[in-house]
Design a protein around this motif. Structure first.
Motif, mmCIF file in Angstrom:
data_model
loop_
_atom_site.group_PDB
_atom_site.id
_atom_site.type_symbol
_atom_site.label_atom_id
_atom_site.label_comp_id
_atom_site.label_asym_id
_atom_site.label_seq_id
_atom_site.Cartn_x
_atom_site.Cartn_y
_atom_site.Cartn_z
ATOM 1 N N GLN A 66 66.231 -7.205 -13.873
ATOM 2 C CA GLN A 66 66.279 -6.520 -12.583
ATOM 3 C C GLN A 66 65.187 -5.466 -12.497
ATOM 4 O O GLN A 66 64.882 -4.786 -13.466
ATOM 5 C CB GLN A 66 67.640 -5.848 -12.397
ATOM 6 N N LEU A 68 64.764 -2.730 -9.613
ATOM 7 C CA LEU A 68 65.265 -2.193 -8.347
ATOM 8 C C LEU A 68 64.156 -1.627 -7.464
ATOM 9 O O LEU A 68 64.322 -1.516 -6.252
ATOM 10 C CB LEU A 68 66.343 -1.150 -8.612
ATOM 11 N N ARG A 71 62.962 -4.578 -5.078
ATOM 12 C CA ARG A 71 63.989 -5.378 -4.419
ATOM 13 C C ARG A 71 63.625 -5.712 -2.981
ATOM 14 O O ARG A 71 62.943 -4.960 -2.296
ATOM 15 C CB ARG A 71 65.342 -4.704 -4.489
ATOM 16 N N LEU A 72 64.068 -6.894 -2.568
ATOM 17 C CA LEU A 72 63.891 -7.416 -1.212
ATOM 18 C C LEU A 72 62.435 -7.495 -0.766
ATOM 19 O O LEU A 72 62.138 -7.372 0.428
ATOM 20 C CB LEU A 72 64.715 -6.598 -0.214
ATOM 21 N N ASP A 84 65.023 -10.807 -4.752
ATOM 22 C CA ASP A 84 66.349 -10.659 -4.154
ATOM 23 C C ASP A 84 66.763 -9.184 -4.091
ATOM 24 O O ASP A 84 65.954 -8.294 -4.369
ATOM 25 C CB ASP A 84 67.385 -11.510 -4.902
ATOM 26 N N GLN A 85 68.029 -8.920 -3.746
ATOM 27 C CA GLN A 85 68.499 -7.553 -3.551
ATOM 28 C C GLN A 85 68.554 -6.736 -4.841
ATOM 29 O O GLN A 85 68.676 -5.519 -4.785
ATOM 30 C CB GLN A 85 69.863 -7.534 -2.843
ATOM 31 N N LEU A 86 68.448 -7.398 -5.990
ATOM 32 C CA LEU A 86 68.428 -6.671 -7.260
ATOM 33 C C LEU A 86 67.041 -6.661 -7.893
ATOM 34 O O LEU A 86 66.882 -6.235 -9.033
ATOM 35 C CB LEU A 86 69.443 -7.280 -8.232
#
Length: 124
Positions: A66, A68, A71-72, A84-86
């Motif tokens: 991950q 952060l 993200r996105l 992705d969101q993570l």
């Protein structure tokens, strides 16, 4: 002496059966080559299997790691499917997911073939 003769008989029978299987394989490949759609299907399935097998060499990102801060993110040259969101690379996750899908598919086919064979033998 008798053992040697029985082994030679077995070897001769095996060779005859093996030649028949090779002829069947040659005929099957001949039919496959005559059908363009079959060749396209074979190429697609082969590509899917090769991508699944060589997944660690095809991806530069860990599918579980991950980030952060990233993200996105939309698709770009480094991450063709985006993040992705993570903050995980979606392309890496898709490629590694194909390994699981392939394993499940092979397992289902093996179970179905075994069950069908057993039921066919029992039914006569």
């Amino acid at each position: 002496m008798r053992r040697r003769e029985s082994f030679l008989n077995w070897l001769s029978r095996w060779k005859t059966e093996h030649e028949a299987m090779l002829e069947d394989l040659k005929y099957s490949l001949h039919l496959l080559r005559r059908s363009p759609l079959s060749m396209v299907g074979l190429i697609i399935i082969s590509a899917f299997v090769l991508i699944a097998v060589f997944a660690p060499f095809l991806t530069k990102y860990d599918p579980i790691e991950q980030d952060l801060q990233s993200r996105l993110q939309p698709p770009c040259w480094d991450n063709p499917f985006g993040m992705d969101q993570l903050g995980r690379d979606i392309l890496s996750r898709v490629i590694y997911g194909s390994r699981i899908s392939l394993r499940i598919g092979i397992t289902v086919i093996a179970i179905s073939a075994t069950t069908g064979t057993v039921l066919g033998v029992v039914a006569g």
